[in-house]
Each structure stands twice: as C-alpha cells, then as structure tokens.
Design an enzyme around this catalytic site. Structure first.
Site, PDB file in Angstrom:
ATOM      1  N   HIS A  93      22.364 -13.467  24.474  1.00 61.31           N
ATOM      2  CA  HIS A  93      21.729 -13.323  25.788  1.00 61.31           C
ATOM      3  C   HIS A  93      20.203 -13.275  25.722  1.00 61.31           C
ATOM      4  O   HIS A  93      19.552 -12.912  26.688  1.00 61.31           O
ATOM      5  CB  HIS A  93      22.229 -12.060  26.497  1.00 61.31           C
ATOM      6  CG  HIS A  93      23.635 -12.192  26.994  1.00 61.31           C
ATOM      7  ND1 HIS A  93      24.346 -11.137  27.503  1.00 61.31           N
ATOM      8  CD2 HIS A  93      24.464 -13.266  27.060  1.00 61.31           C
ATOM      9  CE1 HIS A  93      25.551 -11.544  27.846  1.00 61.31           C
ATOM     10  NE2 HIS A  93      25.658 -12.825  27.586  1.00 61.31           N
ATOM     11  N   ILE A 125      15.295 -12.391  28.583  1.00 63.35           N
ATOM     12  CA  ILE A 125      16.532 -11.649  28.353  1.00 63.35           C
ATOM     13  C   ILE A 125      17.426 -11.757  29.578  1.00 63.35           C
ATOM     14  O   ILE A 125      16.956 -11.612  30.707  1.00 63.35           O
ATOM     15  CB  ILE A 125      16.224 -10.148  28.122  1.00 63.35           C
ATOM     16  CG1 ILE A 125      15.188  -9.955  27.024  1.00 63.35           C
ATOM     17  CG2 ILE A 125      17.511  -9.386  27.794  1.00 63.35           C
ATOM     18  CD1 ILE A 125      14.529  -8.585  27.053  1.00 63.35           C
ATOM     19  N   CYS A 126      18.701 -11.987  29.331  1.00 65.53           N
ATOM     20  CA  CYS A 126      19.659 -11.947  30.423  1.00 65.53           C
ATOM     21  C   CYS A 126      20.427 -10.637  30.270  1.00 65.53           C
ATOM     22  O   CYS A 126      21.368 -10.550  29.487  1.00 65.53           O
ATOM     23  CB  CYS A 126      20.596 -13.147  30.329  1.00 65.53           C
ATOM     24  SG  CYS A 126      22.004 -13.034  31.406  1.00 65.53           S
ATOM     25  N   LEU A 127      19.945  -9.634  30.964  1.00 65.75           N
ATOM     26  CA  LEU A 127      20.499  -8.298  30.776  1.00 65.75           C
ATOM     27  C   LEU A 127      21.678  -8.098  31.722  1.00 65.75           C
ATOM     28  O   LEU A 127      21.547  -7.524  32.780  1.00 65.75           O
ATOM     29  CB  LEU A 127      19.403  -7.259  31.021  1.00 65.75           C
ATOM     30  CG  LEU A 127      19.675  -5.828  30.590  1.00 65.75           C
ATOM     31  CD1 LEU A 127      20.151  -5.756  29.161  1.00 65.75           C
ATOM     32  CD2 LEU A 127      18.425  -4.992  30.756  1.00 65.75           C
TER      33      LEU A 127
END
Lengths: 333, 190
Positions: free
Chosen positions: B113, B120-122
């Site tokens: 991610h 960032i793909c949180l």
C-alpha cells in the site's frame, strides 16, 4: 443515459440520491435544455464545457454560471411558508411527467401550524448547522439566562465524557471554547453581545460555523460512545458497523449526514428537545394530507419543560423540517 | 446505509475536478500561513507528542510547525524490524479541519500500500475508506495516524510495491497530491 426511440431522443438520467424537491425545478430546466440539443451521431463524441472559451470545466465558473445573482448565502433570510408551496407548484409540470420523483405532500397542512422557513446549506452538516442557528436564535430572542447556565453545565459534562473516553483535550477544546463564545455573545449585556442580523452574518461565516458543527460532532460522538449499549442496536440496523467505527466514520468527519441516531444523541447530551417534521414519501401512504413529526425529548437530565408545569407536552426549542437528505429550520406560528 | 455510503463516495469522486486540481496543486503544499487556530492546535499537539510520543516514532526537531519530519522504526518481529524510514507530514492552513498530507520520504518502504513516490494508501477496510483523506476528523491526531501507519507496516506479509505502482507514480509526475487520489482498495488482507 441517452437512447433513440421512434426517431426521437429520449434522455434517461439516474441520480445517486432521490431528487430533493427544490432540485426539481433545476432538473426540469436541465431536461428542457437537453431536449433542445440536436445530436449528430456521425461525429465522434467529445466533452466540451460550452461556458468556457477553453471548453474546460471549472467548478467555480459553473457556480457563477448557475447562480447569476450570486451564490445564495446560508442560512437564508426568513421566507414565508408560501415560498415552500411555490416551490412545489413550480415543479408541478415535471411532477406530471415524472410521477414518483415527486413528493405528494400537502404543504398546506404545514402552513396551518408554521409561519416561516429558513433554509440551511446542504452540505451534509445541515442538521448541525440548523441546530446551531436555531438554538442561538432562541437564546438571543428569549434571553433565557437559566437555559444558558443549564446548557453550559451540560457542555462541561460532555467535556468530561470525552476525557473519560480517552480523547486528548487539545483535539476538542478549541471547538468547545468557540461554541461557548457564541453562546455568550447572544446574551445581551455581556460586552460583546450581538444583534439578530449579526447572528445571521456570523452563521454564514464558514470557519466559525464549521467549528461549531465540529463541536456538535464531538458532543454527539461522545454521547453515543458513553451509552454504546443503548445505541448499538440502532447503529447495527443502520450500518452493520460497531459503535466505534460508526463514530469514526459517520459522526466525527465533517459532511457526514445525520440520522436519528445523531439527533437522539445530541438532544440527550445537551438536554435540548428537538421536533423534526418529515416531508417524505411515507407521508403519501396516509393519503398525502398529514405531515409526520417526531419529538426528540432528552432522556436524561432536567427536561426543558420542567418549569412549565405540564409534564405531558414538551415545548421543543428547535423545530426542523426534514426532506430526504436535508434539514431546514421551521418557525411555528 | 452501506449502500448510501458507496453512493456518497461516488458523488464525492464526481466533484473532484481533475482539470483544475492538477493544474493548480503541486506535491509541495502551498505555503499558505497557518491560521491562528491551526497554529494553536499544532503547538499543543507537538507538546503532547513530546510528553507522550507514540512508540517507535521520533519527531525530528525543526523550527517548521507546518511540516513535521518523523522517523519510523519498524517493529521488531515484523518484516520491517531494524529498518528506519522518514515520514513527512504537511499541514494546511485549515488544519485540523483538513487532513494533513502524509508521505514517506525516499526511500519508501516496500509495502503493497506504499507507492515508490512515498504516497500511502492507509486503508481502513471495514468502512472501505481511507482514514487519512476520506474520513479524517479533528478527533484524529498526528500520533493516531502514525500508529495506524505502523500497524499497517507490521501486518504486512510481503515486501512489494502495489500492483499499479508504475501507472500511479507516472500519473503523479505533474505534481498530484496524495489527497486527490481516490484510492482503489486492491487488497483487504494487508
């Protein structure tokens, strides 16, 4: 979206939410506009935004185009209830065309008990914005010092609730301070007291109102978490998520719409009775002549009518008109 | 409700104006001065951090309140043990009403991610929303974001880039900010 039937162009638009009645007029003009367009099928499609010389779409340019008289300021000035009736009439041509899109509601019935309406910005925070304006206006008009003392004590309690739930003070204290400041300013003789016009102007200021909305969101979230066993069944029915997830994703973030869970929690936490009138399709089932309402009466603390003597009837401080997806403020006669 | 959430996401996505956004913004955030409220909140947040920093993180002292650089130490017993990375947190003038922008400085950790440009793909998968940019609220803090990021790192089972890394990073070259990304959730396990 677009098809050809017997040589004529048919537009079949679908929306991600049912049309609000005040949008119906706009929708009618959109359809009229679309019908005037001649479609040439031999040319390859491309998107052009006609109002711009570049052909590109800009939100700002669109808003200016769509609101030639300037963007409407919310909350609006008081409008007589007849404005609401007119809104329904202006949509009537479309109502014939698109049955079901339209709410068959008798605004006339509403007019028997209510004198005026004030509209609020429809951005997902409208319940909280309506609550804020309506409550501050009530204090400004009534100069009810006892009520201010009462709600201040509740606010203090809400602060303790958030602390006990583990919220760091710095996350919420600025929002609490700003609400108390607004509350103080509507009491005359406090030094920086404000007029009714000033209250309207201030309620149109985005950063002030956003902060007050956020104050309400903290209070609502704290109340839901504090009584999570009570709220859990409601929340499970709505979203299939846990109380904590619900608060994090549907209460605390700005722009998340309010449901009856939010209203119950805010009304209870601050001890403020709220009446909500519903204009929606469910009104049609009863023949279209009744307007349903629901009173949210604080569950704990001192009920607001205690001084009034009659324990059966409440006198809601705040009356809101609900139409699918939106709340406005109503003024009883 | 579940359905209405999905609908609203669609509407939100529609309101993002791709032409305007890419033309006016850049990955270096606009250096508009912090509002008084934002400044006040950040000072309090920094004091709180100094008294009670989240385990595994270290704030690098600078005189810039608007951009924090934070060192992250991979938790022991995870794929990132004994590794150290740097997070850059930028605050807009409207903080905390608006989410901060959080990216990894180069070199960014390999993670399904985390893109090679540090974005960032949180994911917060139960609500299927990105906790940073979709459901940010002022109740969240830099510290709570850091804890989520560390937990995302710690639960990873592979050290690899997201499947769409090259395409995404290429699209970001014109200065796209991670805030404008509507994340596509490819994987619910990490």
């Amino acid at each position: 979206m677009y098809s050809r039937r017997a040589g004529a162009v048919v537009w079949n638009l679908s929306f991600s939410h049912p049309l609000n009645d005040w949008e119906v007029g706009d929708f009618a003009s959109l359809l009229t506009l679309l019908e005037s367009v001649v479609v040439t099928e031999s040319v390859r499609d491309r998107r052009v935004w006609a109002s711009n010389s570049s052909g590109r779409f800009y939100v700002k340019a669109y808003l200016e185009e769509a609101n030639p008289g300037g963007i409407v300021a919310f909350p609006t000035q008081l409008e007589p209830l007849s404005a609401l009736a007119a809104e329904y009439q202006s949509g009537s041509r479309l109502a014939r065309k698109n049955k079901g899109l339209f709410l068959c509601v008798s605004v006339h019935v509403l007019g028997e008990e209510y004198a005026a309406i004030r509209r609020t910005r429809g951005d997902g925070n409208c319940f909280f914005r309506s609550f804020m304006f309506s409550y501050l206006e009530h204090i400004l008009d009534s100069q009810d010092k006892a009520e201010v003392d009462r709600i201040t004590a509740h606010v203090e309690q809400c602060k303790k609730t958030l602390q006990s739930l583990g919220y760091a003070d710095f996350t919420f204290e600025d929002f609490f301070a700003l609400f108390l400041e607004q509350l103080e300013s509507v009491l005359q003789g406090s030094g920086n007291s404000i007029s009714h016009d000033e209250l309207v102007t201030r309620s149109r200021d985005q950063s002030t109102t956003d902060y007050v909305v956020m104050f309400f969101r903290f209070v609502t979230s704290g109340e839901i978490r504090r009584r999570s066993e009570f709220f859990e069944p409601f929340i499970m029915g709505l979203t299939n998520s846990t109380v904590e997830q619900f608060c994090k994703s549907a209460v605390e973030p700005m722009g998340e719409e309010s449901d009856h869970v939010h209203i119950i929690a805010l009304s209870d936490a601050l001890g403020v009775p709220i009446r909500v009138l519903y204009l929606d399709r469910s009104s049609c089932d009863t023949g279209g002549v009744s307007v349903n309402h629901h009173d949210f009466i604080p569950a704990s603390g001192d009920p607001h009518n205690a001084a009034g003597g009659s324990s059966d009837t409440i006198n809601p401080i705040i009356t809101l008109l609900y139409r699918p997806g939106h709340y406005d403020i109503l003024y009883p006669k | 409700m579940q359905r209405s959430v999905v609908k609203k996401k669609v509407m939100k996505a529609n309101f993002v104006n791709p032409v305007e956004e890419t033309m006016t913004s850049s990955s270096a955030p606009s250096r508009k001065a912090l509002s008084k409220i934002a400044c006040n909140r950040l000072q309090k947040e920094l004091v709180e951090w100094q008294v009670n920093p989240p385990a595994g993180f270290k704030h690098k002292v600078t005189d810039n309140l608007q951009r924090w650089i934070i060192e992250v130490n991979g938790a022991s017993g995870t794929l990132y043990a004994n590794e150290c990375y740097q997070l850059q947190v930028d605050f807009s003038e409207h903080y905390p009403m608006e989410a901060p922008q959080v990216i990894f400085l180069s070199p960014a950790p390999f993670h399904p991610h985390i893109y090679s440009n540090g974005h960032i793909c949180l994911g917060f998968h139960i609500a299927n929303a990105d906790i940073l940019y979709d459901s940010w609220s002022p109740a969240m803090t830099v510290s709570s974001i850091c804890i989520s990021i560390l937990s995302m790192l710690s639960s990873s089972t592979v050290k690899q880039r997201p499947a769409d890394n090259d395409r995404y990073v290429k699209n970001c070259r014109n200065g796209r900010s991670p805030k404008e990304t509507r994340w596509w959730f490819h994987d619910d396990k990490v």
